[in-house]
Design a protein around this motif. Structure first.
Motif, PDB file in Angstrom:
ATOM      1  N   GLU A 114       0.813  -1.222   0.000  1.00 25.90           N
ATOM      2  CA  GLU A 114       0.000   0.000   0.000  1.00 25.90           C
ATOM      3  C   GLU A 114       0.850   1.277   0.000  1.00 25.90           C
ATOM      4  OE1 GLU A 114      -3.128  -0.034   2.919  1.00 25.90           O
ATOM      5  OE2 GLU A 114      -4.217   1.576   1.919  1.00 25.90           O
ATOM      6  N   PHE A 115       2.032   1.221   0.579  1.00 21.43           N
ATOM      7  CA  PHE A 115       2.908   2.405   0.553  1.00 21.43           C
ATOM      8  C   PHE A 115       3.317   2.716  -0.889  1.00 21.43           C
ATOM      9  CE2 PHE A 115       3.232   0.950   4.898  1.00 21.43           C
ATOM     10  CZ  PHE A 115       3.291   2.120   5.634  1.00 21.43           C
ATOM     11  N   THR A 116       3.712   1.667  -1.596  1.00 29.46           N
ATOM     12  CA  THR A 116       4.138   1.855  -2.987  1.00 29.46           C
ATOM     13  C   THR A 116       2.945   2.245  -3.857  1.00 29.46           C
ATOM     14  OG1 THR A 116       5.785   0.156  -2.567  1.00 29.46           O
ATOM     15  CG2 THR A 116       5.474   0.795  -4.852  1.00 29.46           C
ATOM     16  N   ARG A 117       1.779   1.664  -3.558  1.00 26.83           N
ATOM     17  CA  ARG A 117       0.564   2.014  -4.300  1.00 26.83           C
ATOM     18  C   ARG A 117       0.268   3.507  -4.139  1.00 26.83           C
ATOM     19  NH1 ARG A 117      -4.718  -1.530  -4.550  1.00 26.83           N
ATOM     20  NH2 ARG A 117      -6.171  -0.037  -5.408  1.00 26.83           N
ATOM     21  N   ARG A 118       0.449   4.015  -2.921  1.00 31.42           N
ATOM     22  CA  ARG A 118       0.221   5.445  -2.702  1.00 31.42           C
ATOM     23  C   ARG A 118       1.261   6.282  -3.453  1.00 31.42           C
ATOM     24  NH1 ARG A 118      -2.201   6.626   3.301  1.00 31.42           N
ATOM     25  NH2 ARG A 118      -4.032   5.328   3.007  1.00 31.42           N
ATOM     26  N   ALA A 119       2.505   5.787  -3.445  1.00 27.25           N
ATOM     27  CA  ALA A 119       3.549   6.511  -4.187  1.00 27.25           C
ATOM     28  C   ALA A 119       3.138   6.621  -5.650  1.00 27.25           C
ATOM     29  CB  ALA A 119       4.884   5.770  -4.067  1.00 27.25           C
ATOM     30  N   PHE A 120       2.559   5.542  -6.176  1.00 29.39           N
ATOM     31  CA  PHE A 120       2.084   5.546  -7.560  1.00 29.39           C
ATOM     32  C   PHE A 120       0.898   6.502  -7.726  1.00 29.39           C
ATOM     33  CE2 PHE A 120      -1.273   3.721 -10.283  1.00 29.39           C
ATOM     34  CZ  PHE A 120      -0.723   4.040 -11.510  1.00 29.39           C
ATOM     35  N   LEU A 121      -0.101   6.370  -6.849  1.00 30.65           N
ATOM     36  CA  LEU A 121      -1.307   7.218  -6.973  1.00 30.65           C
ATOM     37  C   LEU A 121      -0.979   8.699  -6.782  1.00 30.65           C
ATOM     38  CD1 LEU A 121      -3.898   4.953  -5.132  1.00 30.65           C
ATOM     39  CD2 LEU A 121      -3.831   5.472  -7.572  1.00 30.65           C
ATOM     40  N   ASN A 122       0.053   8.978  -5.997  1.00 29.12           N
ATOM     41  CA  ASN A 122       0.437  10.374  -5.789  1.00 29.12           C
ATOM     42  C   ASN A 122       1.430  10.873  -6.838  1.00 29.12           C
ATOM     43  OD1 ASN A 122      -1.177  10.699  -3.503  1.00 29.12           O
ATOM     44  ND2 ASN A 122       0.379   9.774  -2.184  1.00 29.12           N
ATOM     45  N   GLY A 123       1.658  10.051  -7.859  1.00 32.82           N
ATOM     46  CA  GLY A 123       2.486  10.503  -8.983  1.00 32.82           C
ATOM     47  C   GLY A 123       3.982  10.496  -8.710  1.00 32.82           C
ATOM     48  N   LYS A 124       4.422   9.809  -7.633  1.00 32.15           N
ATOM     49  CA  LYS A 124       5.865   9.751  -7.363  1.00 32.15           C
ATOM     50  C   LYS A 124       6.563   8.791  -8.332  1.00 32.15           C
ATOM     51  CE  LYS A 124       7.713  11.148  -3.970  1.00 32.15           C
ATOM     52  NZ  LYS A 124       8.360  12.432  -3.625  1.00 32.15           N
TER      53      LYS A 124
END
Ligand SMILES: Nc1nc2c(ncn2[C@@H]2O[C@H](COP(=O)(O)OP(=O)(O)O)[C@@H](O)[C@H]2O)c(=O)[nH]1
Ligand SMILES: [Mg+2]
Length: 450
Positions: A114-124
């Motif tokens: 989920e941390f990496t998923r958020r990094a993806f969703l936040n455009g990182k």
């Protein structure tokens, strides 16, 4: 919508593997992470990205551990959100207690990846980079690690983005010609040249795609043969452990048993299969079907034969199935029999005693020889997953279609549709265009805390 509410939660997980170690890391991401940690350490974070020292207290005021912690402010963090990392002593109980306390104060346990998923969703990061993070964690050979790092640093993403820009450029030339054809018409030759460049790039990438997959996920090696030839004994010998059950009862192995090894730096995924023979046993039949499928999909096949029985009808049946595969005939049990005939065309038959280990070196050398071209240095496409190949193939199909339509003088509207379809596939590859299912699929393979 579901994604957005989930994103507002503050998530927490233990990032280090379970067990004891010098240090355990608990990480937290989301709007409330600073507020929560400040309650637990009873002091404020006065500077972002600075390591601070403190006591971590539970709700009864007892000190759980002496810790170091650091706060990150959005967007300068792994996830792009406010984050906190806690470095505590690496005991199972300490990390669990800290986790429980952070949850008690309002954080929620993170799901896998989920941390990496958020990094993806936040455009990182884009999806290719997200995949590369998983590949770094799972890398089993120097080469696979290097490919994954290259991709995390943007190697493949940059190339794909360049193609994307070319396609957008082509599309705008086509649209201009459609809309203002009387005044500005981009010559068809020019558009054709642009498309040819893209086509060339894509076919080159796809031609070398398998190599990256072999390096990243391993070369598959199937052991196949009639019952009782010593397949399971060989698997155990190659893995240096008792993975598969060995008996003298034919039909013992019924399902596929897998293991992973490195031979001369190459990462292999080996499978032991059910012995192939004619049988009326229902379960055994299913096992045999699976064995045949496994052999047909394997990169290299070990065709195991029995030097005490010689070449039998069952062996002929198996040979017919695998004759077009990349196979190595191996005569086992040469310690107690010599009924050996040459099966390979170029005298590649190996003589082996799986139980004593005689001939194993020769077999390993032959396996490496067969696998070498699949992973050889040189042209690398940096494509590392089947998902990437599938999208890229569809991009290519649409580009080829556009080229054909252009040659056959079809109206530009039709060509514009093909280019749009190609672009949409590229966007899926990068994750500019995604579905929840796709994300579930990718991130389910991550561990909690990543
Ligand atoms: N003499 C001899 N016996 C072997 C050798 N390899 C395996 N066996 C025996 O052959 C029998 C069948 O072995 P197993 O590995 O279960 O064969 P599978 O059915 O092909 O998986 C067992 O009794 C093994 O101990 C070998 O190299 N030499
Ligand atoms: Mg077996």
């Amino acid at each position: 919508m579901a994604v957005e509410t989930a994103q507002r939660d503050t998530i927490v997980a233990i990032a280090t593997p379970p067990g004891t170690g010098a240090i355990g890391i608990v990480r937290m991401s989301g709007e409330r992470s600073w507020e929560i940690i400040q309650k637990c350490v009873r002091k404020s974070i006065y500077d972002e990205r600075r390591i601070l020292y403190g006591n971590f207290y539970d709700t009864d005021g007892n000190v759980v551990d002496e810790i170091l912690f650091v706060g990150f402010k959005a967007p300068k963090s792994y996830t792009g959100e406010d984050m906190v990392e806690v470095y505590c002593h690496g005991g199972v109980l300490v990390t669990q207690k800290i986790l429980a306390e952070l949850i008690r104060h309002g954080a929620r346990l993170a799901k896998n990846g989920e941390f990496t998923r958020r990094a993806f969703l936040n455009g990182k990061i884009d999806l290719i980079k997200a995949e590369s993070i998983l590949q770094i964690i799972e890398a089993k050979s120097e080469e696979s690690l290097r490919l994954a790092i290259d991709n995390l640093k943007g190697k493949l993403s940059e190339e794909i983005n360049r193609v994307r820009n070319s396609l957008i450029n082509i599309l705008s030339k086509i649209e201009v010609s459609i809309d203002y054809g009387d005044d500005i018409e981009v010559p068809r030759d020019e558009i054709m040249q642009d498309i040819a460049d893209v086509e060339h790039f894509l076919s080159d990438k796809l031609a070398h795609a398998d190599k990256g997959i072999h390096i990243s996920t391993g070369v598959t090696l199937a052991i196949i043969g009639k019952p009782n030839v010593g397949k399971s004994t060989l698997l155990n010998r190659l893995l240096l452990e008792d993975r598969a059950i060995v008996t003298d009862i034919p039909g013992t192995t019924r399902d596929i048993i897998k293991g992973e090894i490195k031979i001369q730096g190459i990462h292999f995924v080996i499978s032991d299969t059910a012995g192939i023979r004619h049988t009326d046993d229902f379960v055994e039949k299913i096992g045999i079907e699976r064995a045949i499928k496994e052999a047909s999909q394997a990169d290299v096949v070990i065709f195991l034969l029995d030097a005490t029985t010689g070449f039998t009808k069952d062996d002929q049946y198996i040979l017919n199935i695998i004759k077009d595969s990349n196979f190595i005939p191996v005569w086992n049990k040469i310690d107690s029999g010599n009924k050996v005939i040459k099966v390979s065309k170029n005298n590649e038959d190996i003589l082996l005693s799986a139980s004593s280990g005689v001939g194993l070196r020769e077999l390993e050398a032959k396996i490496v020889e067969k696998a070498q071209p699949l992973v050889a240095e040189g042209q690398l496409s940096h494509i590392t997953s089947k998902r990437q190949i599938e999208h890229l193939k569809l991009v290519n199909e649409n580009v080829v279609k556009a080229m054909r339509s252009l040659r056959e003088n079809y109206p530009l509207d039709i060509i514009s549709i093909d280019i749009r379809n190609a672009l949409s596939e590229l966007d899926k590859l990068l994750g500019r265009n995604f579905t929840d299912d796709l994300l579930e699929n990718i991130f389910a393979n991550f561990c909690v805390g990543k």
